[in-house]
Design a protein around this motif. Structure first.
Motif, mmCIF file in Angstrom:
data_model
loop_
_atom_site.group_PDB
_atom_site.id
_atom_site.type_symbol
_atom_site.label_atom_id
_atom_site.label_comp_id
_atom_site.label_asym_id
_atom_site.label_seq_id
_atom_site.Cartn_x
_atom_site.Cartn_y
_atom_site.Cartn_z
ATOM 1 N N LEU A 268 0.823 -1.208 0.000
ATOM 2 C CA LEU A 268 0.000 0.000 0.000
ATOM 3 C C LEU A 268 0.860 1.261 0.000
ATOM 4 O O LEU A 268 1.785 1.384 0.806
ATOM 5 N N ASN A 269 0.556 2.187 -0.876
ATOM 6 C CA ASN A 269 1.219 3.482 -0.832
ATOM 7 C C ASN A 269 0.719 4.305 0.353
ATOM 8 O O ASN A 269 1.493 4.978 1.036
ATOM 9 N N ASP A 270 -0.574 4.213 0.604
ATOM 10 C CA ASP A 270 -1.179 4.884 1.749
ATOM 11 C C ASP A 270 -1.843 3.831 2.626
ATOM 12 O O ASP A 270 -2.684 3.067 2.143
ATOM 13 N N PRO A 271 -1.468 3.745 3.897
ATOM 14 C CA PRO A 271 -2.062 2.729 4.765
ATOM 15 C C PRO A 271 -3.553 2.971 4.982
ATOM 16 O O PRO A 271 -4.041 4.100 4.867
ATOM 17 N N ALA A 272 -4.271 1.897 5.254
ATOM 18 C CA ALA A 272 -5.684 2.023 5.592
ATOM 19 C C ALA A 272 -5.824 2.883 6.843
ATOM 20 O O ALA A 272 -4.979 2.836 7.743
ATOM 21 N N GLU A 273 -6.890 3.645 6.915
ATOM 22 C CA GLU A 273 -7.051 4.591 8.017
ATOM 23 C C GLU A 273 -7.683 3.966 9.248
ATOM 24 O O GLU A 273 -7.514 4.474 10.353
ATOM 25 N N GLN A 280 -11.692 -4.023 4.188
ATOM 26 C CA GLN A 280 -12.105 -3.826 2.793
ATOM 27 C C GLN A 280 -10.923 -4.002 1.842
ATOM 28 O O GLN A 280 -11.060 -4.590 0.769
ATOM 29 N N VAL A 281 -9.748 -3.507 2.257
ATOM 30 C CA VAL A 281 -8.542 -3.698 1.442
ATOM 31 C C VAL A 281 -8.228 -5.180 1.316
ATOM 32 O O VAL A 281 -7.941 -5.682 0.217
#
Length: 288
Positions: A268-273, A280-281
């Motif tokens: 992931l470039n941006d981690p899940a929040e 969902q990811v």
């Protein structure tokens, strides 16, 4: 007495902060990540920053390794020759008994007069901080207990050869990391059709006194924050069970699930929040 911390992640910083508040005055830390943010975290905890590992080790009476299981032996090799005679090296990493013994052999071979404590951390460090339950063995375990207990640390010493404390930790991890893998798999699948909450409602209804929903969200949140480390720890469990002559049928499946999550997290470039987004990811990831 000076305490040196190798690795200054979540666990080390929480322990250091607690010890400082309890009155331990002389601490230093070294981390391979030499960032301004890391140095600021040490400064906020009242901990001096060492610019090299050998500097830290040479100036410390007690050296605590809080890195990861995968580099525990390499870190011990790098530190061992710099230990003072009579210094205490404490390995806090989540390693198998075999790895704990190997670390001890590394320390003794380089500095025979050093003492070694193989430490098992028996709960999440937060919110306990330096009061997190610890179990230790090795010829330095009693000395570690005597040094830290007056400041509120809870250390149980096991008699006998190095390995008993680590086995306790590995068996605990087999259950908790295995549950984490199970929740990730089930809830990611459920979330793909929007029924994760229904699954959790059903679990809570089946075990009304145990709040499985809270446990599930907690473990998924920990996975989001530390996916690679948690996968590696369950891998250590697999190795431990095999060393005992037991086929790790359940643990190995859980390890594969946590490995998959760690690979997705690394991509992931941006981690899940949050945990919902993390599920969902995972639900969209190939190989759910």
């Amino acid at each position: 007495m000076r305490l040196g911390l190798i690795g200054f992640g979540e666990a080390a910083s929480a322990i250091a902060r607690g010890l400082k508040q309890a009155g331990w005055s002389s601490m230093a830390a070294y981390d391979a990540v030499q960032s301004d943010a890391m140095k600021a975290k040490a400064r906020d905890a009242g901990v001096e920053w060492a610019t090299s590992l050998d500097e830290l080790v040479r100036q410390s009476d007690i050296v605590c390794s809080l890195v990861t299981a995968g580099v525990a032996v390499d870190v011990a090799k790098a530190a061992a020759s710099h230990l003072r005679p009579g210094a205490l090296y404490a390995d806090f990493n989540s390693c198998s008994p075999a790895v704990k013994r190997e670390v001890g052999d590394v320390i003794k071979s380089a500095q025979p007069a050093a003492r070694y404590a193989a430490v098992a951390v028996m709960s999440a460090v937060k919110p306990h901080g330096h009061r997190v339950p610890l179990v230790a063995d090795g010829d330095g375990a009693r000395a570690l207990q005597e040094a830290l207990a007056p400041y509120g640390c809870r250390i149980e010493v096991l008699n006998g050869e190095v390995g008993g404390a680590a086995l306790l930790k590995m068996c605990r991890s087999a259950v908790l990391k295995g549950l984490e893998a199970l929740f990730l798999e089930a809830l990611a699948a459920a979330e793909s059709l929007g029924v994760a909450d229904r699954v959790l409602d059903s679990l809570d209804a089946s075990f009304p006194e145990h709040h499985l929903r809270d446990l599930a969200w907690y473990l998924v949140e920990r996975n989001l924050a530390h996916a690679e480390r948690r996968a590696h720890e369950l891998g250590e469990v697999v190795d431990t069970l095999r060393s005992l002559g037991m086929e790790p049928l359940v643990a190995e499946g859980g390890y594969r699930r946590l490995q998959h999550a760690a690979a997705v997290r690394a991509s992931l470039n941006d981690p899940a929040e949050d945990v919902r987004q993390w599920l969902q990811v995972l639900a969209r990831a190939h190989g759910i």
